[in-house]
Design an enzyme around this catalytic site. Structure first.
Site, short mmCIF file in Angstrom:
data_model
loop_
_atom_site.label_atom_id
_atom_site.label_comp_id
_atom_site.label_asym_id
_atom_site.label_seq_id
_atom_site.Cartn_x
_atom_site.Cartn_y
_atom_site.Cartn_z
CB SER A 142 -0.89 0.02 1.25
OG SER A 142 -1.53 1.27 1.42
CE1 TYR A 155 -4.36 -1.71 4.65
CE2 TYR A 155 -3.35 0.46 4.51
CZ TYR A 155 -3.87 -0.66 3.89
OH TYR A 155 -3.90 -0.74 2.52
#
Length: 267
Positions: A142, A155
């Site tokens: 990400s 995350y």
């Protein structure tokens, strides 16, 4: 690795980028195995594929269960006789809260799906991939995997771990027939909040946001193209490319920029 006639397994194939990866791979004449823990979403992907004239093999699997992943590996290889590539796409985000307010159960859930799920699938299939004439592992990290995002600290930590796991694996496999790619998506128009089990307050998308967001179908094409070109790093979206450069040149300034952008989202 050209995907035509190759057997490619995609995790999180029930929706979002995963579904679009499945459909795009099928359109390029790959043989695809889609897995997801959400049975109804996976069935919907299969129905769409069938309407388009494609044959799709699916398995309902929870990638956080190591034994289930190992059983999947046996079943997936048995179905076609071999598997040439895996795309570890499945992932979830955390609630938009600071670490101090995040429960251990929420922390563990994100780590189990994003890190251990990716690790289990990769490690389980790797011995077989090494026997193929050519193989490929694609792991989805990400933009938050190289840049701190307040309210998504855990995350981001899992996606940073996926980044280094993938890059380390690339080095370890440099003299083998298996190529490895890490993907850094920026803002993608998916329902990742809903798919992560988070309550979502629907808000209209502004024109500025509309220009930044990448459609899942376009993201899938970029990822598969990068896979076919054996790219080491695959950036999805202009925002991902821009932030990567910004963070490498001025990390503290880039972190402050994202922190300012996140105000109002964090509870």
């Amino acid at each position: 690795m050209k995907v035509q006639d190759k057997v490619i397994l995609v995790t999180g194939g029930g929706n979002g980028i995963g579904r679009e990866l499945v459909l795009h791979l099928l359109s390029k004449k790959a043989k695809v195995i889609a897995i997801d823990r959400n049975k109804s979403a996976l069935e919907e992907t299969a129905i769409i594929a069938e309407k388009l004239g494609y044959s799709l093999k699916t398995f309902v699997v929870d990638i956080t269960n190591k034994n289930d992943v190992e059983a999947l590996t046996v079943d997936a290889i048995a179905h076609y006789g071999y598997v040439d590539g895996i795309i570890n796409n499945a992932g979830i985000i955390q609630p938009f809260v600071k670490l101090n307010d995040l429960s251990y159960s929420e922390i563990e859930r994100v780590i189990q799906v994003n890190l251990y799920g990716t690790l289990y699938v990769t490690k389980s299939f790797l011995p077989h991939l090494l026997t193929r004439p050519e193989g490929h592992i694609v792991n989805i990290s990400s933009m938050g995997g190289f840049l701190p995002v307040p309210g998504q600290t855990i995350y981001g930590a899992t996606k940073a771990a996926v980044k280094l796991l993938t890059e380390g694996l690339n080095s370890e496999l440099s003299n083998t027939n298996v190529r490895v790619s890490v993907v850094f998506p920026g803002a993608i128009r998916t329902n990742i909040m809903g798919n992560s089990g988070l309550s979502v307050e629907e808000k209209p998308i502004s024109k500025a946001e509309e220009r930044i967001l990448t459609l899942p179908s376009k993201a899938a094409k970029i990822i598969v193209d990068g896979m076919e070109r054996n790219r080491y790093r695959i950036f999805v979206g202009l925002d991902s490319k821009f932030v990567d450069l910004y963070y490498r040149l001025a990390p503290k300034s880039a972190a402050a920029f994202i922190c300012k952008k996140m105000k109002g989202l964090i509870k």
